[in-house]
Scaffold this active site. Structure first.
Site, short mmCIF file in Angstrom:
data_model
loop_
_atom_site.label_atom_id
_atom_site.label_comp_id
_atom_site.label_asym_id
_atom_site.label_seq_id
_atom_site.Cartn_x
_atom_site.Cartn_y
_atom_site.Cartn_z
N ALA A 25 -11.17 -0.93 -6.31
CA ALA A 25 -11.68 -1.56 -5.08
C ALA A 25 -10.80 -1.10 -3.92
O ALA A 25 -10.24 -1.89 -3.17
CB ALA A 25 -11.69 -3.08 -5.21
N ASP B 128 2.79 -6.14 -2.10
CA ASP B 128 3.22 -6.70 -3.38
C ASP B 128 4.73 -6.55 -3.51
O ASP B 128 5.24 -5.88 -4.41
CB ASP B 128 2.50 -5.99 -4.52
CG ASP B 128 1.00 -6.21 -4.46
OD1 ASP B 128 0.56 -7.37 -4.51
OD2 ASP B 128 0.26 -5.22 -4.34
N MET C 58 -4.64 -5.79 4.22
CA MET C 58 -5.71 -5.23 3.42
C MET C 58 -5.48 -5.54 1.95
O MET C 58 -4.37 -5.40 1.44
CB MET C 58 -5.81 -3.72 3.65
CG MET C 58 -6.32 -3.37 5.02
SD MET C 58 -6.68 -1.60 5.17
CE MET C 58 -7.27 -1.55 6.87
N SER C 59 -6.53 -5.96 1.29
CA SER C 59 -6.44 -6.35 -0.12
C SER C 59 -7.81 -6.18 -0.75
O SER C 59 -8.84 -6.42 -0.10
CB SER C 59 -5.99 -7.81 -0.25
OG SER C 59 -6.14 -8.27 -1.59
N SER C 60 -7.84 -5.77 -2.01
CA SER C 60 -9.11 -5.67 -2.72
C SER C 60 -9.81 -7.02 -2.77
O SER C 60 -11.05 -7.10 -2.74
CB SER C 60 -8.88 -5.14 -4.13
OG SER C 60 -8.28 -3.86 -4.09
N HIS D 189 -4.42 1.60 -0.09
CA HIS D 189 -4.32 2.50 -1.24
C HIS D 189 -4.34 3.96 -0.79
O HIS D 189 -3.56 4.79 -1.28
CB HIS D 189 -5.49 2.28 -2.20
CG HIS D 189 -5.54 0.94 -2.84
ND1 HIS D 189 -6.53 0.03 -2.56
CD2 HIS D 189 -4.72 0.34 -3.75
CE1 HIS D 189 -6.34 -1.06 -3.29
NE2 HIS D 189 -5.24 -0.91 -4.00
N GLN E 96 4.06 -2.42 0.03
CA GLN E 96 4.97 -3.53 0.28
C GLN E 96 4.27 -4.88 0.21
O GLN E 96 4.92 -5.92 0.03
CB GLN E 96 5.64 -3.39 1.65
CG GLN E 96 6.67 -4.48 1.95
CD GLN E 96 7.10 -4.47 3.40
OE1 GLN E 96 7.71 -3.50 3.85
NE2 GLN E 96 6.78 -5.53 4.13
N MET F 139 -5.70 -1.03 -9.15
CA MET F 139 -6.74 -1.73 -9.91
C MET F 139 -8.11 -1.49 -9.29
O MET F 139 -9.06 -2.22 -9.56
CB MET F 139 -6.43 -3.22 -10.03
CG MET F 139 -5.20 -3.50 -10.89
SD MET F 139 -5.16 -5.15 -11.63
CE MET F 139 -5.17 -6.19 -10.18
#
Length: 286
Positions: free
Chosen positions: A32, A150, A184-186, A37, A148, A30
């Site tokens: 960002a 998610d 790490m996450s947008s 990623h 992982q 998605m």
């Protein structure tokens, strides 16, 4: 790197690749983008001949309109990162391209989506399954790559692939973390400096739970309580759920530890108006 914006263009490119017997890797995102990623993109580049990365903030998987509105969107920065990472084609469709008409089909994954994210975000996995199915049909990948972090999403997509006989392999890579442990996450982009300073408590809570789970000196319910109390000591964090579950079935543990099984410790919490999720896996002694 080519940038494609229409579903027809992606289908046409995929057909050319397939005719030339090139193996296609897909990394759905998605946007960002962060190192998590890019790890997936680099893996896809190593293991396939061509790589499609999709950047699409999918409205059907949001059950909160404000969360959808505030989700970070930085397409130019994303494109700049993807070429050097090994992306062959960047697919950046509009909502109208992905949903030319309202979808009528409804996905139901039974017990897999009745817990954790599915319980707290009704309709979320229907939206995920819908957009992922569309991406699979458009890009016809040999492999598709997910993180992982998610965990429940990956489990449900594996079920989707099995149930609908998609001819592809799902590849999951471990969560990439900041030096202080934060996954790490947008959505981390939305954290204030104050919220970012306490965000590593989430990973610390998971590691506390993981250590207690490996010891098996307490029941799963007692470990759950210990983790909840640890996070309650930080007023800025509001715990939505913390679950100890069988890593394959995602069903919560109750009363005893399944010896020799892998257990998933999963949580969701709100911090400074931002909802974050994380998980770790623990393999219990046999």
């Amino acid at each position: 790197m080519e940038i494609l914006q229409s579903a027809a263009a992606l289908q046409a490119q995929t057909e050319i690749w397939r005719q030339n017997k090139l193996r296609v890797g897909l990394v759905p995102t998605m946007g960002a983008l962060h190192e998590g990623h890019l790890q997936l993109v680099r893996a896809a580049a190593r293991e396939n001949d061509v790589v499609v990365v999709s950047v699409f903030v999918n409205p059907t998987q949001f059950n909160n309109a404000e969360d959808f509105r505030l989700y970070p969107r930085v397409p130019d920065a994303d494109a700049a990162l993807l070429g050097p990472a090994g992306c062959t084609a960047l697919f950046m469709p509009s909502v109208e391209q992905m949903y030319p008409q309202p979808t009528v089909l409804r996905f139901d994954f039974g017990p897999l989506e009745q817990v954790m994210e599915g319980e707290h975000r009704p309709g979320h996995f229907h939206g995920v399954a819908t957009v992922v199915s569309k991406l699979f049909h458009l890009s016809r990948p040999h492999r598709a790559y997910f993180g992982q972090k998610d965990l429940q999403q990956v489990t449900i997509i594996r079920q989707l692939v099995a149930d609908l006989s998609f001819d592809l392999e799902i590849v999951a890579y471990p969560t990439i973390r900041e030096e202080d442990g934060l996954a790490m996450s947008s959505r981390n982009r939305r954290l204030s400096a104050e919220a970012r300073a306490v965000a590593p408590r989430l990973y610390q809570a998971l590691m506390l739970g993981a250590g207690l789970a490996q010891e098996q000196a307490q029941t799963p319910e007692a470990v759950q309580q210990a983790v909840a109390e640890f996070l309650a000591a930080e007023p800025a964090i509001t715990l939505e759920y913390f679950t100890l579950a069988d890593a394959q079935t995602l069903q919560p543990l109750a009363g005893f530890w399944p010896r020799g099984r892998t257990v998933a410790l999963c949580l969701a919490a709100h911090l400074g108006g931002v909802r974050l999720i994380d998980n770790v896996l623990v393999t219990l002694p046999g």
